[in-house]
Design a protein around this motif. Structure first.
Motif, PDB file in Angstrom:
ATOM      1  N   UNK A   1      -9.115  -9.522  -3.263  1.00 37.00           N
ATOM      2  CA  UNK A   1      -8.105 -10.239  -2.482  1.00 37.00           C
ATOM      3  C   UNK A   1      -7.772  -9.558  -1.158  1.00 37.00           C
ATOM      4  N   UNK A   2      -8.327  -8.363  -0.923  1.00 40.45           N
ATOM      5  CA  UNK A   2      -8.025  -7.639   0.314  1.00 40.45           C
ATOM      6  C   UNK A   2      -8.710  -8.293   1.505  1.00 40.45           C
ATOM      7  N   UNK A   3      -8.019  -8.278   2.634  1.00 40.70           N
ATOM      8  CA  UNK A   3      -8.591  -8.815   3.873  1.00 40.70           C
ATOM      9  C   UNK A   3      -9.321  -7.741   4.672  1.00 40.70           C
ATOM     10  N   UNK A   4      -9.035  -6.484   4.380  1.00 41.09           N
ATOM     11  CA  UNK A   4      -9.674  -5.373   5.089  1.00 41.09           C
ATOM     12  C   UNK A   4      -9.515  -4.112   4.254  1.00 41.09           C
ATOM     13  N   UNK A   5     -10.312  -3.107   4.595  1.00 42.04           N
ATOM     14  CA  UNK A   5     -10.247  -1.802   3.937  1.00 42.04           C
ATOM     15  C   UNK A   5      -9.900  -0.744   4.972  1.00 42.04           C
ATOM     16  N   UNK A   6      -8.910   0.085   4.659  1.00 43.42           N
ATOM     17  CA  UNK A   6      -8.625   1.258   5.487  1.00 43.42           C
ATOM     18  C   UNK A   6      -9.131   2.490   4.755  1.00 43.42           C
ATOM     19  N   UNK A   7     -10.000   3.248   5.422  1.00 41.26           N
ATOM     20  CA  UNK A   7     -10.549   4.487   4.865  1.00 41.26           C
ATOM     21  C   UNK A   7      -9.887   5.645   5.597  1.00 41.26           C
ATOM     22  N   UNK A   8      -9.064   6.381   4.877  1.00 39.84           N
ATOM     23  CA  UNK A   8      -8.261   7.435   5.486  1.00 39.84           C
ATOM     24  C   UNK A   8      -8.951   8.787   5.401  1.00 39.84           C
ATOM     25  N   UNK A   9      -8.754   9.575   6.422  1.00 39.40           N
ATOM     26  CA  UNK A   9      -9.103  10.997   6.508  1.00 39.40           C
ATOM     27  C   UNK A   9     -10.085  11.251   7.646  1.00 39.40           C
ATOM     28  N   UNK A  10      -9.655  12.108   8.556  1.00 36.72           N
ATOM     29  CA  UNK A  10     -10.497  12.470   9.693  1.00 36.72           C
ATOM     30  C   UNK A  10     -11.625  13.414   9.302  1.00 36.72           C
TER      31      UNK A  10
ATOM     32  N   UNK B   1       2.847   0.571   3.745  1.00 38.79           N
ATOM     33  CA  UNK B   1       3.780  -0.426   3.219  1.00 38.79           C
ATOM     34  C   UNK B   1       4.946  -0.617   4.182  1.00 38.79           C
ATOM     35  N   UNK B   2       5.422   0.481   4.768  1.00 34.51           N
ATOM     36  CA  UNK B   2       6.536   0.396   5.718  1.00 34.51           C
ATOM     37  C   UNK B   2       6.148  -0.353   6.989  1.00 34.51           C
ATOM     38  N   UNK B   3       4.846  -0.401   7.269  1.00 31.23           N
ATOM     39  CA  UNK B   3       4.360  -1.132   8.443  1.00 31.23           C
ATOM     40  C   UNK B   3       4.126  -2.612   8.140  1.00 31.23           C
ATOM     41  N   UNK B   4       4.474  -3.036   6.941  1.00 31.91           N
ATOM     42  CA  UNK B   4       4.408  -4.449   6.600  1.00 31.91           C
ATOM     43  C   UNK B   4       3.134  -4.898   5.917  1.00 31.91           C
ATOM     44  N   UNK B   5       2.292  -3.952   5.510  1.00 36.41           N
ATOM     45  CA  UNK B   5       1.052  -4.321   4.832  1.00 36.41           C
ATOM     46  C   UNK B   5       1.266  -4.415   3.323  1.00 36.41           C
ATOM     47  N   UNK B   6       0.590  -5.362   2.722  1.00 36.30           N
ATOM     48  CA  UNK B   6       0.569  -5.463   1.267  1.00 36.30           C
ATOM     49  C   UNK B   6      -0.660  -4.704   0.775  1.00 36.30           C
ATOM     50  N   UNK B   7      -0.431  -3.629   0.055  1.00 38.85           N
ATOM     51  CA  UNK B   7      -1.535  -2.809  -0.440  1.00 38.85           C
ATOM     52  C   UNK B   7      -1.933  -3.357  -1.811  1.00 38.85           C
ATOM     53  N   UNK B   8      -3.060  -4.047  -1.849  1.00 36.26           N
ATOM     54  CA  UNK B   8      -3.472  -4.696  -3.095  1.00 36.26           C
ATOM     55  C   UNK B   8      -4.258  -3.751  -3.994  1.00 36.26           C
ATOM     56  N   UNK B   9      -4.770  -2.666  -3.431  1.00 38.63           N
ATOM     57  CA  UNK B   9      -5.396  -1.617  -4.247  1.00 38.63           C
ATOM     58  C   UNK B   9      -5.424  -0.330  -3.443  1.00 38.63           C
ATOM     59  N   UNK B  10      -5.326   0.792  -4.159  1.00 38.55           N
ATOM     60  CA  UNK B  10      -5.335   2.108  -3.514  1.00 38.55           C
ATOM     61  C   UNK B  10      -6.161   3.041  -4.397  1.00 38.55           C
TER      62      UNK B  10
END
Length: 259
Positions: free
Chosen positions: A196-205, A157-166
């Motif tokens: 409504x999301x334009x992309x998905x970020x999948x977190x965790x190495x 969010x601080x990087x300017x992204x709108x998180x439409x679902x988490x």
């Protein structure tokens, strides 16, 4: 027993290359990490690029408090990677710890041992990857608990992204996160991506998401950026490698925006 032959030093030393491999990527990973090293071998290492790994202490559960405890070990971990030799990039491969500790703090800790080397963290690379697609509205999927996921949401969010679902999965042990099957990640990606999301970020190495990216992108019909994929892409581009690797997702076909 016959006497040993005389051992002679050859009269002429052979010429030496500047480096055994043209480019060098350092990788700092958790003691418990099952996934980052094979992913970097798969996506980054080549006859031209070497990947050099150091492990630092870590104990589960994956909580913000435990993640923060890794910070003092970062300088020593970086120092173990080809001591006194330059690197082209160095990645601290823990997404959740990076958002808790902070990118600037990680860069400073690594720079104490490897001054001047570009530092990559998975969330930093994730932001760069999402920016390469020009997206703003994103869904996020993590394997963590709600407590550990909150700093991740705040970071993006601080990087300017709108998180439409988490969506988070509630795991506390990174070794269990590594055991989630890639096929299961495809189903989870489908369920976690808001229309409504334009992309998905999948977190965790820890997640074996690199093996599932093509399936996830096909399932949701939009770009997927994952922790190890984004870090690998970032490191490759820092090494001057612009080769497209579509088998690891759309991101691996894009240039990285500089600055």
């Amino acid at each position: 027993m016959k006497p040993l032959p005389e051992i002679k030093v050859h009269w002429k030393r052979p010429p030496l290359d500047d480096r055994p491999l043209e480019r060098r990527v350092g990788l700092i990973i958790l003691a418990t990490d099952h996934t980052s090293e094979p992913d970097f071998r798969r996506m980054v290492a080549s006859e031209r690029i070497g990947v050099y790994v150091a492990r630092i202490p870590y104990k589960n559960p994956t909580t913000p408090e435990n993640l923060r405890k890794m910070q003092p070990a970062l300088t020593a971990g970086a120092a173990l990677i080809l001591p006194d030799e330059p690197l082209d990039a160095i990645c601290y491969s823990c997404t959740s710890a990076s958002v808790v500790i902070g990118d600037a703090e990680i860069e400073a800790a690594v720079a104490a041992a490897k001054p001047g080397v570009p530092v990559v963290t998975p969330p930093m690379a994730g932001v760069r990857g999402l920016n390469a697609f020009g997206v703003r509205r994103i869904s996020i999927l993590t394997p963590y608990t709600v407590e550990t996921s909150r700093p991740m949401a705040a970071y993006f969010a601080a990087q300017g992204f709108e998180i439409v679902s988490f969506t988070c999965l509630g795991f506390e042990d990174d070794r269990e996160m590594a055991r989630i099957a890639p096929d299961a990640l495809v189903d989870l990606a489908r369920e976690a991506t808001d229309p409504s999301a334009e992309a998905l970020f999948v977190s965790c190495t820890a997640l074996r998401a690199a093996l599932a990216i093509s399936g996830m992108e096909a399932a949701i019909g939009r770009p997927v950026v994952t922790s190890n994929q984004a870090s690998a892409w970032n490191c490759l581009r820092l090494c001057g490698d612009e080769t497209a690797r579509p088998e690891f997702g759309r991101l691996m076909t894009l240039p990285m925006k500089r600055g």
